[in-house]
Each structure stands twice: as structure tokens, then as C-alpha cells.
Design an enzyme around this catalytic site. Structure first.
Site, PDB file in Angstrom:
ATOM      1  N   ARG A  94       0.727  -1.342  -0.140  1.00 14.72           N
ATOM      2  CA  ARG A  94      -0.050   0.012   0.057  1.00 14.72           C
ATOM      3  C   ARG A  94       1.073   1.186  -0.019  1.00 14.72           C
ATOM      4  NH1 ARG A  94      -2.841  -3.407   3.752  1.00 14.72           N
ATOM      5  NH2 ARG A  94      -4.748  -4.230   2.921  1.00 14.72           N
ATOM      6  N   ASP A 154      -9.816  -4.345   8.495  1.00 11.22           N
ATOM      7  CA  ASP A 154      -8.891  -5.411   8.963  1.00 11.22           C
ATOM      8  C   ASP A 154      -9.381  -5.913  10.261  1.00 11.22           C
ATOM      9  OD1 ASP A 154      -6.098  -4.067   7.508  1.00 11.22           O
ATOM     10  OD2 ASP A 154      -7.568  -2.462   8.139  1.00 11.22           O
ATOM     11  N   ARG A 157     -12.110  -8.395   9.277  1.00 10.78           N
ATOM     12  CA  ARG A 157     -11.160  -9.677   9.097  1.00 10.78           C
ATOM     13  C   ARG A 157     -10.869 -10.388  10.348  1.00 10.78           C
ATOM     14  NH1 ARG A 157      -7.710  -6.291   4.421  1.00 10.78           N
ATOM     15  NH2 ARG A 157      -9.418  -6.846   2.562  1.00 10.78           N
ATOM     16  N   HIS A 181      -3.097   0.719   8.432  1.00 15.07           N
ATOM     17  CA  HIS A 181      -3.806   0.210   7.506  1.00 15.07           C
ATOM     18  C   HIS A 181      -2.823  -0.754   6.585  1.00 15.07           C
ATOM     19  CE1 HIS A 181      -7.141  -1.780   5.127  1.00 15.07           C
ATOM     20  NE2 HIS A 181      -6.569  -1.087   4.156  1.00 15.07           N
TER      21      HIS A 181
END
Length: 320
Positions: A94, A154, A157, A181
């Protein structure tokens, strides 16, 4: 007797790609706002997406969907969600996406603020912590009015994988991912719980599995690498982030005072000053509110500090 009507709510989404349209779709189905506006520089794409969504309006709570390639379509929005950015490639972190996306944000955001000065701005574009920090710096908006989606996805998840492992409904699992993140994010095992039972004290259900150190390590690895696996298989993550962002939007528009791990500037935390990262934060109609002082183990605290340093180094790299 005169009854004062509340002004109909408006949600604007900048970027009609996989994530932006997933947010629009989820928001329509959940009846989040009376008007949903899509903005994208690709005229034919945004026109087609609006037309496709419009054809399903019969089957969702009353709403209008509009779209344009001009930022004026966002005028007077209550919430503006920013999803525009470069597409993440397989194997690409990212943070490697940062430079192009920061420049894009710098170019588009001022126009949106001009037409929707009172909106709450939610940044979703990755790398979300860096993009949020840059947006705060370039826009001059206060940190309650502009924040990032952070580790809401997240954390979802994490809860899904814990629930799957121990054999309970995901709604009965509570726990947070904090920090970046991204690759340096930290699960807070010490404060997580399953049906009210502290996770670290969980006894397996009949025929179930223990959530011991190897299991926790595997789950953490799966959470961190989930996006890479999805991107490798289908090119982008969009459904879950669409649902997660829609839940944040609802918390704002409905003044819910809901606690979610969004990305904001961490003032007042020793070692976390002047960096955007995620910690459990109250969300209401004014945007991002107070942060919870959540108890952490020494290892979790150390991991959070390292995550903050990773982000700070990246901010410095891009002159932020």
C-alpha cells in the site's frame, strides 16, 4: 401545525471504480442517504454506473442516484467519501502507491471542499493513513471533519477469522486491529473477547479448537496478507471495504456514537504525535470524536510504536 422537515441527507463518493461503486451499492441497499452522488473523471464510466444502479432503485429504500465528471455533483453533501486513486497491483504494498495518490488527492479535494464545506470527509484510498495525513495537511480541515477508514476492514477480517476458528458467529467476536492499515498493523489480543469471554482465556467448545499462540500467529498473518491474496485472484478488494465504509457513513449520518478503529491524527499519545493511524474512536454526526484509551500488552504497545514509526518515515519521504 407546522412540522419542520429534516433536510434529506446526501452522500457523495469521489471515484467510481470498484471500491466507490461498492460503497454506492451497499449504501443504496441499506438506505443510508436520500441522494447518492458519484463523481469520476471518466465520464462514460460514471454515467454507466449511475444508469446501472438507477435500474435497481425499485428494490431499495427510496433514493436518488446521480453522477458527473465534475466535482459540483458533490455540492452540499453531508458526507464525502474519497476513493479515487491508483489501482493496487499484485505484490505491491500500500505504501508504494503513495506518491501518485497523494498528488491526486491534492488536486481533487479542494474542489470538493469548496462545494461541500460542511461535509464529513472519509478517506478510503490506499495507503489510507498517508493519504489521510496529506489530505488534512493540504485541506486545512480539522481532524474530526476528515479522517480515514483505517483498520475497520482489518478488524472485521480479524473477527471473521477468529469466529471461523472457534466456531461462533462473527457478531459475538470483539477485537481490534490498530496502527497502520497495512503490513505493520497490530491485533490487540489482550483486549479481544468471544461472547464476553476474554480471548486469551477462551476454552475450546466441544470438538472445537484452542486459540493458542500458533493459531493467533496464523490469523494475524492471514489478516495482514488478505488484500494481497484477493488482489492476486480478482484484481481489487471491493465488497468488504464497501460494507465497512457504509457502516462508517451510517455512524456519522445517524449520530450513532459508535466506536470504530478509524485513522486520525494521534495527538496526546506519547510516541504517536503527528501521525495518522487507527485506534478505537467514537464516531458521531460531528465525525471523529474521542479516542478510547484501550489497554495493551507490552508487546502490543511496542508493535503500535513500530507501526507509527513506519508511517512517520513514509510521511517524511513524501515531504509531509
Amino acid at each position: 401545525m407546522n412540522v419542520r422537515q429534516a433536510r434529506p441527507s446526501k452522500l457523495a463518493i469521489i471515484g467510481a471504480g470498484a471500491v466507490g461503486t461498492a460503497i454506492a451499492y451497499a449504501s443504496l441497499i441499506r438506505g443510508v442517504a436520500r441522494t447518492i452522488a458519484l463523481m469520476d473523471i471518466n465520464t462514460s464510466k460514471v454515467t454507466a454506473e449511475v444508469l446501472d444502479l438507477s435500474h435497481g432503485l425499485e428494490f431499495v429504500p427510496r433514493a436518488d442516484i446521480i453522477g458527473d465528471d465534475d466535482v459540483s455533483v458533490c455540492a452540499d453533501a453531508d458526507v464525502v467519501v474519497f476513493t479515487a486513486g491508483a489501482k493496487q497491483k499484485p505484490g505491491q504494498s500500500r505504501l508504494e502507491l503513495a506518491e501518485a495518490t497523494i498528488n491526486l488527492t491534492k488536486n481533487i479535494l479542494p474542489g470538493a471542499i469548496k462545494v461541500a464545506p460542511n461535509a464529513i470527509y472519509i478517506m478510503v484510498t490506499n495507503p489510507v493513513d498517508i493519504v489521510t495525513y496529506a489530505a488534512l495537511k493540504y485541506s486545512g480541515l480539522p481532524s474530526n471533519q476528515l479522517f480515514g477508514s483505517g483498520t475497520v476492514l482489518d478488524s472485521s477480517r480479524l473477527r471473521f477469522l477468529i469466529a471461523q476458528h472457534v466456531g461462533v458467529a462473527v457478531q459475538n467476536v470483539h477485537g481490534y486491529i490498530v496502527g497502520e492499515h497495512g503490513d505493520s498493523e497490530i491485533p490487540l489480543w489482550s483486549s479481544a473477547s468471544i461472547g464476553g469471554v476474554p480471548l486469551l482465556e477462551w476454552k475450546p467448545l466441544p470438538g472445537g479448537q484452542a486459540i493458542d499462540a500458533p493459531a493467533r500467529e496464523r490469523i494475524q498473518h492471514e489478516v495482514v496478507h488478505a488484500a494481497y491474496k484477493i488482489i492476486e485472484g480478482k484484481g481489487a478488494t471491493n465488497y468488504a471495504i464497501g460494507l465497512a465504509t457504509t457502516r462508517i457513513i451510517e455512524a456519522v449520518l445517524n449520530d450513532e456514537h459508535r466506536v470504530m478503529p478509524i485513522s486520525t491524527v494521534t495527538g496526546g499519545y506519547e510516541g504517536l504525535d503527528d501521525v495518522c493511524l487507527s485506534l478505537p474512536t467514537l464516531i458521531d454526526r460531528n465525525g471523529a470524536g474521542s479516542r478510547l484509551e484501550i489497554k495493551m500488552s507490552d508487546a502490543e504497545h511496542e508493535g503500535l510504536m513500530k507501526s507509527a514509526e513506519t508511517l512517520r518515515e513514509m510521511q517524511d519521504k513524501f515531504g509531509l
